[in-house]
Design an enzyme around this catalytic site. Structure first.
Site, mmCIF file in Angstrom:
data_model
loop_
_atom_site.group_PDB
_atom_site.id
_atom_site.type_symbol
_atom_site.label_atom_id
_atom_site.label_comp_id
_atom_site.label_asym_id
_atom_site.label_seq_id
_atom_site.Cartn_x
_atom_site.Cartn_y
_atom_site.Cartn_z
ATOM 1 N N SER A 142 42.304 -31.414 -49.536
ATOM 2 C CA SER A 142 42.461 -30.262 -50.443
ATOM 3 C C SER A 142 42.576 -29.007 -49.580
ATOM 4 O O SER A 142 42.049 -28.973 -48.453
ATOM 5 C CB SER A 142 41.234 -30.135 -51.343
ATOM 6 O OG SER A 142 41.226 -28.886 -52.017
ATOM 7 N N TYR A 155 32.044 -30.407 -52.360
ATOM 8 C CA TYR A 155 33.482 -30.730 -52.383
ATOM 9 C C TYR A 155 34.163 -30.253 -51.111
ATOM 10 O O TYR A 155 34.897 -31.011 -50.461
ATOM 11 C CB TYR A 155 34.126 -30.075 -53.613
ATOM 12 C CG TYR A 155 35.575 -30.470 -53.835
ATOM 13 C CD1 TYR A 155 35.899 -31.646 -54.480
ATOM 14 C CD2 TYR A 155 36.622 -29.649 -53.404
ATOM 15 C CE1 TYR A 155 37.227 -32.017 -54.699
ATOM 16 C CE2 TYR A 155 37.942 -30.001 -53.606
ATOM 17 C CZ TYR A 155 38.245 -31.180 -54.266
ATOM 18 O OH TYR A 155 39.555 -31.534 -54.463
HETATM 19 P P1 NDP Z 1 41.672 -36.585 -61.676
HETATM 20 O O1 NDP Z 1 40.256 -36.258 -61.975
HETATM 21 O O2 NDP Z 1 42.738 -36.169 -62.647
HETATM 22 O O3 NDP Z 1 41.831 -38.150 -61.408
HETATM 23 C C1 NDP Z 1 41.031 -38.761 -60.449
HETATM 24 C C2 NDP Z 1 40.869 -40.225 -60.801
HETATM 25 O O4 NDP Z 1 40.022 -40.804 -59.792
HETATM 26 C C3 NDP Z 1 40.162 -40.426 -62.145
HETATM 27 O O5 NDP Z 1 40.710 -41.509 -62.861
HETATM 28 C C4 NDP Z 1 38.737 -40.730 -61.693
HETATM 29 O O6 NDP Z 1 37.985 -41.491 -62.620
HETATM 30 C C5 NDP Z 1 38.983 -41.510 -60.436
HETATM 31 N N1 NDP Z 1 37.801 -41.586 -59.604
HETATM 32 C C6 NDP Z 1 36.916 -40.603 -59.318
HETATM 33 N N2 NDP Z 1 35.918 -41.085 -58.572
HETATM 34 C C7 NDP Z 1 36.171 -42.403 -58.369
HETATM 35 C C8 NDP Z 1 35.502 -43.447 -57.687
HETATM 36 N N3 NDP Z 1 34.318 -43.256 -57.067
HETATM 37 N N4 NDP Z 1 36.057 -44.677 -57.678
HETATM 38 C C9 NDP Z 1 37.220 -44.915 -58.307
HETATM 39 N N5 NDP Z 1 37.900 -43.971 -58.997
HETATM 40 C C10 NDP Z 1 37.371 -42.728 -59.020
HETATM 41 O O7 NDP Z 1 41.942 -35.928 -60.229
HETATM 42 P P2 NDP Z 1 43.268 -35.275 -59.611
HETATM 43 O O8 NDP Z 1 44.436 -36.126 -59.899
HETATM 44 O O9 NDP Z 1 43.287 -33.837 -59.979
HETATM 45 O O10 NDP Z 1 42.902 -35.332 -58.052
HETATM 46 C C11 NDP Z 1 43.213 -36.460 -57.246
HETATM 47 C C12 NDP Z 1 42.808 -36.137 -55.813
HETATM 48 O O11 NDP Z 1 43.461 -34.939 -55.394
HETATM 49 C C13 NDP Z 1 41.309 -35.906 -55.629
HETATM 50 O O12 NDP Z 1 40.898 -36.396 -54.376
HETATM 51 C C14 NDP Z 1 41.211 -34.387 -55.647
HETATM 52 O O13 NDP Z 1 40.078 -33.925 -54.953
HETATM 53 C C15 NDP Z 1 42.499 -34.005 -54.934
HETATM 54 N N6 NDP Z 1 42.958 -32.659 -55.229
HETATM 55 C C16 NDP Z 1 43.404 -32.322 -56.479
HETATM 56 C C17 NDP Z 1 43.884 -31.042 -56.714
HETATM 57 C C18 NDP Z 1 44.409 -30.616 -58.055
HETATM 58 O O14 NDP Z 1 44.752 -29.420 -58.211
HETATM 59 N N7 NDP Z 1 44.540 -31.494 -59.044
HETATM 60 C C19 NDP Z 1 43.870 -30.016 -55.657
HETATM 61 C C20 NDP Z 1 43.407 -30.493 -54.387
HETATM 62 C C21 NDP Z 1 42.962 -31.764 -54.195
HETATM 63 P P3 NDP Z 1 36.917 -40.714 -63.613
HETATM 64 O O15 NDP Z 1 37.763 -40.242 -64.751
HETATM 65 O O16 NDP Z 1 35.946 -41.771 -63.987
HETATM 66 O O17 NDP Z 1 36.303 -39.598 -62.816
#
Ligand code: NDP
Length: 247
Positions: A142, A155
């Site tokens: 990120s 985070y």
């Molecule tokens: P979302 O919350 O939309 O989706 C993340 C998915 O990962 C969810 O289905 C979530 O499940 C799942 N998840 C979380 N923890 C675990 C775990 N321990 N094991 C398995 N699955 C898990 O996130 P984004 O698409 O927004 O983000 C994806 C990645 O990008 C992340 O690493 C985030 O930090 C990074 N990111 C996103 C940004 C953004 O603007 N969107 C900006 C910068 C970085 P559940 O619903 O149960 O939590």
């Protein structure tokens, strides 16, 4: 289709958001995609198949990637079913936004487990398969690895760790396995639509989309990026390059 036929990619956190976008892109490119997510509600990210069935081009595995035993089961599952792994996309992540004085150790540890430790567990488990395939790993950090808002310590620390872990792994796993990191800025996945002002704040003129990240991930696991490893790619529409002073 980019000639990925027969090759297997694992996308963590692929039930929705950026991970689902990456899974869809890779499936469209001809990859066989395995999505690992703890959210069973998103079990058909690549197509419209109901939960528990395999969507075209891939399948879903329920897995908490921060849990060592669950990752061991995932590794055994992929080893037994696909019997190879060519690309690992470590995308699962979440944020707890809380003043540091109120943040419990359990909360801190849960963020570190999903966002950072999971990458260690996954790469350790899949190392042999990735080396055999001369594969590639993409981690998702990120821009918060480099800049912060208040109350985001766990985070930001986890994402800074992802950037460092990426170059450490690239050095250890090369030349067979390349490891690169994407650091997204604001990628619109949920919540209210960004306002015109929020779009205009970005030097690129808009907030990011999951396709912006998916396209780069596809490039980084493909043959045209063969000379790239240990690198971090900031995909934020220019925001971290924008100097801001008080009015
Ligand atoms: P979302 O919350 O939309 O989706 C993340 C998915 O990962 C969810 O289905 C979530 O499940 C799942 N998840 C979380 N923890 C675990 C775990 N321990 N094991 C398995 N699955 C898990 O996130 P984004 O698409 O927004 O983000 C994806 C990645 O990008 C992340 O690493 C985030 O930090 C990074 N990111 C996103 C940004 C953004 O603007 N969107 C900006 C910068 C970085 P559940 O619903 O149960 O939590």
């Amino acid at each position: 289709m980019t000639g990925a036929s027969g090759r297997v990619a694992l996308v963590t956190g692929g039930a929705r958001g950026i991970g689902a976008g990456i899974a869809s892109r890779l499936a469209a490119d001809g990859w066989r995609v395995v999505v690992a997510d703890r959210d069973p509600a998103g079990a058909a990210p690549i197509g419209t198949a109901p939960i528990g069935t395999a969507p075209a081009g891939g399948r879903f595995v329920l897995c908490d990637v921060g849990d060592e035993a669950a990752v061991a089961r995932l590794v055994a599952d992929v080893d037994g079913t696909e019997q190879r792994l060519d690309a690992l996309i470590c995308n699962a992540g979440f944020m707890i936004r809380k003043p540091v004085r109120d943040l419990s150790l359990a909360e801190w540890s849960s963020v570190l487990a999903t966002n950072l430790t999971s990458i260690f567990l996954l790469v350790r488990g899949f190392e042999t398969m990735l080396r055999t395939a001369r594969g590639a790993v993409v981690t998702i950090a990120s821009t918060r690895a480099h800049m912060s808002e208040p109350d985001t310590e766990s985070y930001s620390a986890s994402k800074g760790g992802v950037v460092a872990l990426t170059h450490a792994l690239a050095v250890s796993l090369g030349p067979e396995v390349r490891v690169n990191c994407i650091s997204p800025g604001w990628i619109f996945t949920k919540g209210p639509q960004p306002t015109p002002e929020e779009h205009a704040f970005h030097p690129a003129g808009r907030v990011g989309t999951v396709e912006d990240i998916a396209g780069l991930a596809a490039f980084l696991i493909g043959p045209e990026s063969h000379f790239i490893t240990g690198a971090e790619f900031v995909v934020d529409g220019g925001v971290t390059r924008k100097m801001i002073y008080p009015e």
